[in-house]
Every structure is written in structure tokens, then in C-alpha cells.
Design a protein around this motif. Structure first.
Motif, short mmCIF file in Angstrom:
data_model
loop_
_atom_site.label_atom_id
_atom_site.label_comp_id
_atom_site.label_asym_id
_atom_site.label_seq_id
_atom_site.Cartn_x
_atom_site.Cartn_y
_atom_site.Cartn_z
N LYS A 23 -20.97 -11.65 19.42
CA LYS A 23 -21.15 -10.34 20.05
C LYS A 23 -19.96 -9.43 19.75
N LEU A 24 -18.75 -9.98 19.85
CA LEU A 24 -17.55 -9.18 19.61
C LEU A 24 -17.45 -8.73 18.15
N ALA A 25 -18.02 -9.52 17.24
CA ALA A 25 -18.00 -9.14 15.82
C ALA A 25 -18.86 -7.91 15.57
N SER A 26 -19.80 -7.63 16.48
CA SER A 26 -20.65 -6.46 16.28
C SER A 26 -20.24 -5.28 17.18
N GLU A 27 -19.40 -5.52 18.17
CA GLU A 27 -18.93 -4.43 19.03
C GLU A 27 -17.76 -3.72 18.36
N THR A 28 -17.69 -2.42 18.54
CA THR A 28 -16.63 -1.65 17.90
C THR A 28 -15.79 -0.89 18.93
N VAL A 29 -14.58 -0.58 18.50
CA VAL A 29 -13.68 0.30 19.25
C VAL A 29 -13.17 1.33 18.25
N SER A 30 -12.81 2.48 18.76
CA SER A 30 -12.34 3.56 17.89
C SER A 30 -10.98 4.06 18.35
N ASP A 45 -13.42 -8.04 16.33
CA ASP A 45 -12.80 -9.18 15.65
C ASP A 45 -11.90 -8.71 14.51
N GLY A 46 -11.60 -7.39 14.49
CA GLY A 46 -10.58 -6.87 13.59
C GLY A 46 -11.02 -6.38 12.23
N VAL A 47 -12.29 -6.11 12.02
CA VAL A 47 -12.76 -5.63 10.73
C VAL A 47 -12.87 -4.10 10.77
N LEU A 48 -12.22 -3.44 9.83
CA LEU A 48 -12.27 -1.98 9.73
C LEU A 48 -13.67 -1.58 9.25
N ARG A 49 -14.36 -0.77 10.05
CA ARG A 49 -15.73 -0.35 9.72
C ARG A 49 -15.82 1.08 9.23
N GLN A 80 -6.84 -2.53 20.49
CA GLN A 80 -7.88 -2.32 21.49
C GLN A 80 -8.97 -3.37 21.37
N GLY A 81 -9.36 -3.69 20.15
CA GLY A 81 -10.37 -4.71 19.93
C GLY A 81 -9.92 -6.07 20.40
#
Length: 104
Positions: A23-30, A45-49, A80-81
Motif C-alpha cells: 500500500k505504501l509503495a502506491s501512496e504518494t507525498v509531495s 517507499d522512496g521512489v521519485l514519481r 515525509q514518506g
């Protein structure tokens, strides 16, 4: 102490943690930098989207300034993530302080 019950609980917790990680791999923060002229979105999970840069802050004579702004903004979003991920994991582990390296 019932070892079978304990093992079943551990399996359930492991399944819950795996689901939370997915779930966290698909949730984003900005995060925004330079008064909103730089915007980044990362997964928890720390991937720049996504990375957006307003052209008005581009200056060929001061690339170092842009690099610093990018680093700050990206690192802020990643932090934040991580905070969001840690809060989610804490809910699942009941506040247990699990040792690092367990993959949770």
C-alpha cells in the motif's frame, strides 16, 4: 505459552506488514521548494514519481543553486514518506520496536 498460537500471530502480522508495504509503495507525498517553483512527488517507499521545475528559476550561471533546491525538496518529500510509512508500520506492530533488517 502456546507456540502454535504465537506462530499464527506472527504469520498474520507478517501478512499485514507485507500488505502495508504494498500500500505504501502506491501512496504518494509531495513537497514544494523555492516558493512552489519546484514540486516533487514520491511514493512512501522512496521512489521519485514526479518532478516539476518552473522555468523561471533556471539560470545557466547558477546550476548549483538549482541542484541544492532540488536536493532539499526531494529529501523533504522522502522524509515525509518515511514518516508516513513508520506511522503505518507502528499501527501494525502495536508499537513494537522491531530490530532493523527484518524487512518491515
Amino acid at each position: 505459552m502456546n507456540i502454535m498460537k504465537l506462530m499464527k500471530q506472527a504469520q498474520q502480522m507478517q501478512a499485514g506488514l507485507a500488505a502495508a508495504q504494498e500500500k505504501l509503495a502506491s501512496e504518494t507525498v509531495s513537497s514544494e521548494g523555492a516558493s512552489g517553483k519546484i514540486q516533487v512527488t514520491v511514493t512512501c517507499d522512496g521512489v521519485l514519481r514526479e518532478l516539476k521545475i518552473d522555468p523561471s528559476i533556471l539560470d545557466a550561471n547558477d546550476v548549483e543553486f538549482l541542484q541544492d533546491l532540488l536536493m532539499q525538496t526531494i529529501n523533504n518529500a522522502i522524509a515525509q514518506g518515511k514518516e508516513k510509512a513508520a506511522a503505518e508500520m507502528k499501527k501494525l506492530t502495536g508499537g513494537l520496536d522491531l530490530p532493523p533488517g527484518l524487512g518491515f
